[in-house]
Enzyme design. Structure first.
Site, PDB file in Angstrom:
ATOM      1  CD  GLU A  71       8.215   5.347   1.574  1.00  0.00           C
ATOM      2  OE1 GLU A  71       8.125   5.624   0.376  1.00  0.00           O
ATOM      3  OE2 GLU A  71       8.078   4.981   3.419  1.00  0.00           O
ATOM      4  CG  HIS A 140      -1.999   5.409  -3.745  1.00  0.00           C
ATOM      5  ND1 HIS A 140      -2.747   5.358  -2.749  1.00  0.00           N
ATOM      6  CD2 HIS A 140      -0.750   4.639  -3.264  1.00  0.00           C
ATOM      7  CE1 HIS A 140      -2.762   4.499  -1.550  1.00  0.00           C
ATOM      8  NE2 HIS A 140      -1.380   4.331  -2.537  1.00  0.00           N
TER       9      HIS A 140
END
Length: 341
Positions: A71, A140
């Site tokens: 990322e 998450h």
């Protein structure tokens, strides 16, 4: 006279949020050759959530780019590309993974325009699923609306319906500022009615404008993303008991359309905010503070109330997860408490 209406009603069709986002990306890739999409699995696999389905086959490797699981790296590449004049759409497989790249989002993208006295614009969109999904536990499941909404230099949008998703994504791609678009994974497969107008190629929703989803007179409910649906369900339940809720879909977290909320509070004299994120320093906390500091405060007949996610990392077990996310019954309870019924 025949019983037919004088003009045919505008065509309305059911479109899922997934298809609305796909339509928006397709139209903007076609409209402007500077637009490109990058992220994990967006190309050959058609997207982890199939948002970019068919786009790699149509536009090829230069416009739809699969990245490694890095990322910080691919977000940095995207921010640099935006500074150099392209218009990247950077997908995070979930916004939880944007924490790996938060330095690029905040320090590189958000602050550059201000720190360069306006000479560097960073027209980039960071998008992907945000907040709780189902059964994916703490790492998450968090909502980043308050995190990114905190930062000057960013615009932050949070769609609920298919119309929101399409109109806001197109507006975000065309905007010259960095925009964070927080989608809900649990809404991707949900169909919403979309008008013919919303399906046109030029349909955009201005960033920074809330939408009143339901008119009401007794209490104002303000939410963004999936909880907007919960608010409408709660409003339907309460309506049977003679309580008419006004439901506001915030759509944009930053800049926040506090005027629409104020006008509603002046009318209803009561305010309940609803969000999936944590309570402390949350979106609801900001709305309550802004109402208290502004002209609508004098119209409140009761304290503003927040309905939020539980102040815990998200549990994995389904029953615990359900108890950690605001449900319709929690909204109904908060409204009754506020109205003292």
């Amino acid at each position: 006279r025949s019983g037919f209406p004088l003009s045919p009603p505008a065509a309305v069709s059911q479109v899922t949020v997934r298809d609305a986002l796909n339509q928006a990306l397709d139209e903007e890739l076609e409209r402007d050759e500077r637009v490109f999409l990058l992220g994990e699995e967006v190309a050959q696999y058609d997207g982890a959530y199939k948002i970019s389905r068919g786009l790699w086959k149509k536009y090829g490797d230069k416009r739809v780019i699969d990245t490694p699981i890095s990322e910080m790296g691919f977000t940095g590449i995207a921010v640099g590309a935006a500074m150099a004049g392209l218009r990247p759409v950077c997908e995070f497989m979930t916004f939880n993974f944007s924490m790996q790249a938060i330095d690029q989002v905040i320090n590189s993208a958000a602050k550059s325009c201000y720190m360069s006295a306006g000479s560097i614009s960073v027209p980039i969109v960071f998008r992907g699923p945000n907040g709780a999904s189902a059964g994916v536990a703490a790492q998450h499941s968090q909502c980043f609306a308050a995190w990114y909404g905190h930062c000057p230099g960013l615009k932050v949008v949070s769609p609920w319906s298919s119309e929101d998703a399409k109109g806001l994504l197109k507006a975000s791609i065309r905007d010259d500022n960095p925009v964070v678009m927080l989608e809900s994974e649990l809404l991707y497969g949900v169909p919403f009615e979309m008008s013919e107008q919303a399906q046109s190629k030029e349909f955009v929703i201005p960033i920074g404008k809330a939408k009143i989803e339901k008119q009401g007179t007794h209490v104002t409910l303000v939410a963004h993303s999936r909880p907007v649906g919960h608010c409408l369900e709660a409003a339907a339940v309460l309506s049977k008991e003679g309580v008419e809720c006004e439901v506001i879909n915030l759509r944009t977290i930053r800049p926040m359309d506090i005027e629409t909320v104020e006008a509603s509070v002046v009318k209803t004299n009561h305010l309940v905010t609803v969000e999936g994120g944590w309570p402390q320093f949350g979106v609801g906390a900001e709305i309550c503070a802004r109402i208290m500091e502004g002209p609508a405060f004098n119209y409140l007949d009761a304290p503003a109330v927040r309905v939020t996610g539980a102040d815990v990392p998200m549990p994995y077990a389904k029953i615990l997860e359900d108890n950690s996310i605001p449900q319709v019954k929690d909204i109904v309870f908060a409204v009754k408490k506020t109205l003292n019924i």
